[in-house]
Design an enzyme around this catalytic site. Structure first.
Site, short mmCIF file in Angstrom:
data_model
loop_
_atom_site.label_atom_id
_atom_site.label_comp_id
_atom_site.label_asym_id
_atom_site.label_seq_id
_atom_site.Cartn_x
_atom_site.Cartn_y
_atom_site.Cartn_z
N MET A 8 0.84 -1.20 0.00
CA MET A 8 0.00 0.00 0.00
C MET A 8 0.88 1.25 0.00
O MET A 8 1.44 1.63 1.03
CB MET A 8 -0.96 -0.01 1.19
CG MET A 8 -2.01 -1.12 1.05
SD MET A 8 -3.50 -0.79 1.97
CE MET A 8 -3.03 -1.34 3.54
N GLU A 9 0.95 1.85 -1.17
CA GLU A 9 1.80 3.01 -1.36
C GLU A 9 1.37 4.16 -0.43
O GLU A 9 0.18 4.47 -0.35
CB GLU A 9 1.69 3.46 -2.82
CG GLU A 9 2.83 4.32 -3.26
CD GLU A 9 2.36 5.62 -3.84
OE1 GLU A 9 1.19 5.73 -4.22
OE2 GLU A 9 3.19 6.55 -3.88
N CYS A 98 -2.84 -1.09 -10.21
CA CYS A 98 -2.92 0.27 -9.67
C CYS A 98 -3.93 1.10 -10.47
O CYS A 98 -3.84 1.17 -11.70
CB CYS A 98 -1.54 0.93 -9.71
SG CYS A 98 -1.58 2.62 -9.06
N LYS A 139 0.06 -9.23 -9.41
CA LYS A 139 -1.15 -8.84 -8.69
C LYS A 139 -2.04 -8.10 -9.67
O LYS A 139 -1.61 -7.13 -10.30
CB LYS A 139 -0.77 -7.94 -7.51
CG LYS A 139 -1.95 -7.45 -6.69
CD LYS A 139 -1.47 -6.97 -5.32
CE LYS A 139 -2.59 -6.41 -4.48
NZ LYS A 139 -2.94 -5.03 -4.85
N GLY A 200 -9.23 -8.43 -1.02
CA GLY A 200 -10.24 -7.39 -1.11
C GLY A 200 -11.31 -7.47 -0.05
O GLY A 200 -12.00 -8.47 0.07
N GLU A 201 -11.42 -6.38 0.75
CA GLU A 201 -12.51 -6.22 1.73
C GLU A 201 -12.52 -7.24 2.86
O GLU A 201 -13.59 -7.68 3.29
CB GLU A 201 -13.88 -6.21 1.04
CG GLU A 201 -14.15 -5.02 0.17
CD GLU A 201 -14.09 -3.68 0.90
OE1 GLU A 201 -14.58 -3.57 2.04
OE2 GLU A 201 -13.52 -2.72 0.32
N ARG A 224 -6.02 -2.87 4.08
CA ARG A 224 -6.56 -1.92 5.06
C ARG A 224 -7.01 -2.60 6.34
O ARG A 224 -6.89 -2.03 7.43
CB ARG A 224 -7.70 -1.14 4.41
CG ARG A 224 -7.23 -0.24 3.27
CD ARG A 224 -8.37 0.16 2.37
NE ARG A 224 -9.02 -1.01 1.81
CZ ARG A 224 -10.21 -0.99 1.23
NH1 ARG A 224 -10.90 0.13 1.16
NH2 ARG A 224 -10.72 -2.13 0.74
C1 LIG Z 1 -3.47 3.63 0.07
C2 LIG Z 1 -3.36 2.40 -0.82
C3 LIG Z 1 -2.20 2.18 -1.53
C4 LIG Z 1 -2.07 1.04 -2.35
N1 LIG Z 1 -0.88 0.81 -3.00
C5 LIG Z 1 -0.72 -0.34 -3.72
C6 LIG Z 1 0.53 -0.67 -4.31
O1 LIG Z 1 1.55 0.06 -4.19
N2 LIG Z 1 0.61 -1.83 -5.02
C7 LIG Z 1 -0.47 -2.68 -5.16
O2 LIG Z 1 -0.35 -3.72 -5.82
N3 LIG Z 1 -1.65 -2.40 -4.59
C8 LIG Z 1 -1.79 -1.27 -3.86
N4 LIG Z 1 -2.98 -1.03 -3.23
C9 LIG Z 1 -4.07 -2.04 -3.29
C10 LIG Z 1 -3.97 -3.00 -2.07
O3 LIG Z 1 -2.79 -3.77 -2.16
C11 LIG Z 1 -5.19 -3.95 -2.03
O4 LIG Z 1 -5.25 -4.65 -3.24
C12 LIG Z 1 -6.50 -3.20 -1.81
O5 LIG Z 1 -6.39 -2.24 -0.77
C13 LIG Z 1 -7.64 -4.18 -1.47
O6 LIG Z 1 -7.32 -4.93 -0.32
P1 LIG Z 1 -7.92 -4.56 1.14
O7 LIG Z 1 -9.43 -4.47 0.97
O8 LIG Z 1 -7.50 -5.70 2.01
O9 LIG Z 1 -7.35 -3.23 1.54
C14 LIG Z 1 -3.14 0.13 -2.45
C15 LIG Z 1 -4.33 0.37 -1.72
C16 LIG Z 1 -4.45 1.49 -0.92
C17 LIG Z 1 -5.72 1.70 -0.15
#
Ligand SMILES: Cc1cc2nc3c(=O)[nH]c(=O)nc-3n(C[C@H](O)[C@H](O)[C@H](O)COP(=O)(O)O)c2cc1C
Length: 316
Positions: A8-9, A98, A139, A200-201, A224
């Site tokens: 998560m960037e 992304c 991914k 996801g979620e 998250r």
């Molecule tokens: C702030 C933020 C930054 C993210 N940066 C990246 C990233 O650098 N590379 C990537 O593959 N996914 C990135 N994602 C996506 C997450 O890896 C993930 O796929 C997405 O948040 C869904 O998963 P979650 O519901 O568990 O958060 C980012 C998501 C968020 C919210």
């Protein structure tokens, strides 16, 4: 069964990875994306985004950290992947998800899901460039505007020689809007011969059980949800309890992150911003995080914030 901390960037950097993997329950991490355009990046770029390269490619808790690359030029991605591997990356992950317009405009991230052949070329070039023992993973989201190419993209990634595929169950245009389509992750899993990681979620232990049941995947990636509730990983590993730990057990980790950020930057703005950012997500789990946020909301000086945190740690 494994649990992966999502890249998560701007949120999950090396300090956050250090803290969350020390809390425990996480088996693997992936760095924020390293953007590759047309040049071979210097070592310092990799070491800035993946300082773990200097400690055997692992966090302090011993959890491996794969390096994620984002770009569209197969040859340039291959050169940079070879460099990351030579610096000690325990795996190379390719970002095909992304959604940021500034990234997609330059033919990076989710926009590549419109071009399955290019996905195959990228994976193939990267696979050929790194040692056979280094996993090359990808991914993806389910598509850009719609899901019509989801299976073709997954199969192209497999044809390129990827070892594993993480699927975030949404298209680019679906952004981060719930729900994530776990049934589509299952469709992809059924159509490819490599391990698929579901993403996801997932915010709770119940969500974790549900995504595994619906997707059929053994390995789950959480982003998250782990930042909002760091002990979720431990409760997943132990299969319970359902309820998060007390805030008093989480606050010391929050202070740990703040102090590490302070040591790293030596200035006020960065550690205070990182602390406020994290508290903003922790509020989802603990009302006390919102109270802590209120206590420090107006503070800009790191030393004063630290004093307030010390008081909170003493229960004041
Ligand atoms: C702030 C933020 C930054 C993210 N940066 C990246 C990233 O650098 N590379 C990537 O593959 N996914 C990135 N994602 C996506 C997450 O890896 C993930 O796929 C997405 O948040 C869904 O998963 P979650 O519901 O568990 O958060 C980012 C998501 C968020 C919210």
């Amino acid at each position: 069964m494994k649990l992966v901390l999502a890249p998560m960037e701007g949120l999950v950097d090396a300090v956050m990875r250090d803290v969350l993997t020390r809390v425990g329950g996480i088996d693997l991490c992936v760095t924020e994306f390293v953007r590759v355009t047309s040049a071979l990046l210097p070592n310092r770029t990799f070491e800035r985004l993946a300082p773990e390269l200097q400690t055997g490619g692992k966090t302090r808790a011993g959890v491996p950290v794969r390096v994620q690359l984002l770009g569209s030029d197969p040859a340039c991605l291959a050169d940079n992947a070879a460099k990351a591997a030579s610096l000690g990356a325990p795996g190379i992950d390719l970002n095909f998800g992304c959604p940021a317009p500034s990234v997609n405009r330059h033919r990076g991230g989710a926009v590549l899901l419109k071009e399955p052949e290019l996905l195959r070329d990228i994976v193939e070039a990267v696979r050929a460039a790194v040692p056979a023992a280094t996993p090359v993973t990808a991914k993806m989201r389910l598509g850009y505007e719609d899901k019509s190419l989801a299976l073709a993209c997954a199969q192209a990634i497999v044809a390129g020689g990827a070892d594993e595929l993480t699927v975030h169950g949404r298209t680019k245009v679906e952004g981060y809007k719930p729900p994530a389509h776990w049934d589509w992750i299952a469709r992809i899993r059924e159509s490819v011969p490599i391990p698929v990681v579901a993403n996801g979620e997932v915010w709770t232990l119940a969500d974790y059980r549900a995504i595994r049941a619906e997707s059929g995947c053994d390995t789950v990636m959480i982003g998250r949800g782990l930042v909002a509730c760091p002990d979720l990983a431990l409760r997943i590993a132990a299969d319970g309890p359902d309820a998060p730990r007390a805030w008093s057990e989480t606050l010391p980790w929050v202070v740990d992150l703040f102090r590490q950020c302070r040591e790293r930057s030596g200035e006020d703005r960065y550690p205070v911003a990182r602390l406020k950012q994290w508290l903003g997500l922790l509020k989802r789990t603990w009302p006390e995080a919102a109270e802590t946020f209120e206590r420090i909301r107006r503070e800009q000086e790191a030393a004063r914030v630290d004093l307030a945190l010390q008081g909170l740690l003493r229960g004041e």
